[in-house]
Design a protein around this motif. Structure first.
Motif, PDB file in Angstrom:
ATOM      1  N   GLN A   1       1.158  -1.641  -0.385  1.00 25.33           N
ATOM      2  CA  GLN A   1       0.252   0.290   0.284  1.00 25.33           C
ATOM      3  C   GLN A   1       1.029   1.018  -0.289  1.00 25.33           C
ATOM      4  OE1 GLN A   1      -3.803   0.437   0.134  1.00 25.33           O
ATOM      5  NE2 GLN A   1      -3.479  -2.500  -0.300  1.00 25.33           N
ATOM      6  N   CYS A   2       0.696   2.594  -1.073  1.00 25.42           N
ATOM      7  CA  CYS A   2       1.255   3.064  -0.171  1.00 25.42           C
ATOM      8  C   CYS A   2       0.015   4.212   0.148  1.00 25.42           C
ATOM      9  CB  CYS A   2       1.138   4.202  -1.709  1.00 25.42           C
ATOM     10  SG  CYS A   2       2.007   5.811  -2.162  1.00 25.42           S
ATOM     11  N   CYS A   3       0.745   4.701   1.565  1.00 30.46           N
ATOM     12  CA  CYS A   3      -0.150   5.267   2.562  1.00 30.46           C
ATOM     13  C   CYS A   3      -0.074   7.085   2.676  1.00 30.46           C
ATOM     14  CB  CYS A   3      -0.178   4.779   3.875  1.00 30.46           C
ATOM     15  SG  CYS A   3      -1.005   3.666   3.926  1.00 30.46           S
TER      16      CYS A   3
ATOM     17  N   THR B   1       0.981   7.619   7.935  1.00 26.23           N
ATOM     18  CA  THR B   1       1.810   6.156   9.082  1.00 26.23           C
ATOM     19  C   THR B   1       1.384   6.742  10.282  1.00 26.23           C
ATOM     20  OG1 THR B   1       3.414   5.867   8.209  1.00 26.23           O
ATOM     21  CG2 THR B   1       1.902   4.674   7.563  1.00 26.23           C
TER      22      THR B   1
ATOM     23  N   GLY C   1      -1.545   2.618   8.710  1.00 27.64           N
ATOM     24  CA  GLY C   1      -1.824   3.506   6.998  1.00 27.64           C
ATOM     25  C   GLY C   1      -3.183   3.980   7.244  1.00 27.64           C
TER      26      GLY C   1
ATOM     27  N   CYS D   1      -4.467   5.357   1.754  1.00 30.96           N
ATOM     28  CA  CYS D   1      -3.643   4.107   1.546  1.00 30.96           C
ATOM     29  C   CYS D   1      -4.381   4.115   0.279  1.00 30.96           C
ATOM     30  CB  CYS D   1      -3.901   2.263   2.267  1.00 30.96           C
ATOM     31  SG  CYS D   1      -3.331   3.260   3.845  1.00 30.96           S
TER      32      CYS D   1
ATOM     33  N   CYS E   1       5.207   5.699  -5.144  1.00 29.34           N
ATOM     34  CA  CYS E   1       4.965   6.346  -4.412  1.00 29.34           C
ATOM     35  C   CYS E   1       5.257   7.246  -3.984  1.00 29.34           C
ATOM     36  CB  CYS E   1       5.089   4.454  -2.786  1.00 29.34           C
ATOM     37  SG  CYS E   1       4.053   5.252  -1.314  1.00 29.34           S
TER      38      CYS E   1
ATOM     39  N   ASN F   1      -6.069  -4.859   5.273  1.00 24.43           N
ATOM     40  CA  ASN F   1      -6.404  -3.778   3.838  1.00 24.43           C
ATOM     41  C   ASN F   1      -7.888  -3.924   3.847  1.00 24.43           C
ATOM     42  OD1 ASN F   1      -6.991  -0.749   3.425  1.00 24.43           O
ATOM     43  ND2 ASN F   1      -6.187  -1.688   0.993  1.00 24.43           N
TER      44      ASN F   1
ATOM     45  N   GLY G   1      -9.114   0.937   2.161  1.00 29.03           N
ATOM     46  CA  GLY G   1      -7.720   2.432   1.648  1.00 29.03           C
ATOM     47  C   GLY G   1      -8.083   3.303   2.474  1.00 29.03           C
TER      48      GLY G   1
ATOM     49  N   CYS H   1       0.435  -3.128   9.166  1.00 27.01           N
ATOM     50  CA  CYS H   1       1.409  -2.275   8.412  1.00 27.01           C
ATOM     51  C   CYS H   1       3.243  -2.328   8.270  1.00 27.01           C
ATOM     52  CB  CYS H   1       1.100  -1.168   8.161  1.00 27.01           C
ATOM     53  SG  CYS H   1      -0.427  -0.785   7.530  1.00 27.01           S
TER      54      CYS H   1
END
Length: 100
Positions: free
Chosen positions: A25-27, A30, A57, A60, A73, A83, A87, A93
């Motif tokens: 995931q790109c959050c 965090t 996160g 995301c 990311c 998840n 998102g 994480c």
């Protein structure tokens, strides 16, 4: 103490290819369950996190394939074990390095 909780999580040297417990995931954010913005989201979703020190996160999006164009990311790349909140938040994480 509040400033320390709100600072971004340090990126580490865990390669993204080691993400075998969940999804990459790109959050945008965090932190822990006590981070104010994350605590608000958890409350709104009715999520109870038993381990308040676990990395969570927020906001995301999935990273579908490491190393392919368009999957960069610029925020915090993480590997998350839960998840199931579309998102909004991702639980369990671990920070990863997309360049390893």
């Amino acid at each position: 103490a509040t400033l320390a909780v709100a600072t971004p999580t340090r990126r580490n040297d865990t390669p993204a290819s080691d993400c075998d417990t969940g999804d990459l995931q790109c959050c945008d954010t965090t932190g822990t369950a006590t981070t104010p913005s994350i605590a608000t989201l958890l409350t709104l979703l009715g999520v109870v996190v038993p381990d308040i020190t676990a990395l969570i996160g927020a906001t995301c999006s999935p990273i579908s394939a490491v190393g392919l164009g368009g999957n960069s990311c610029t925020a915090q790349p993480v590997c998350c074990s839960n998840n199931s909140f579309n998102g909004v938040v991702a639980l369990g994480c671990t920070p990863v390095n997309l360049n390893l």
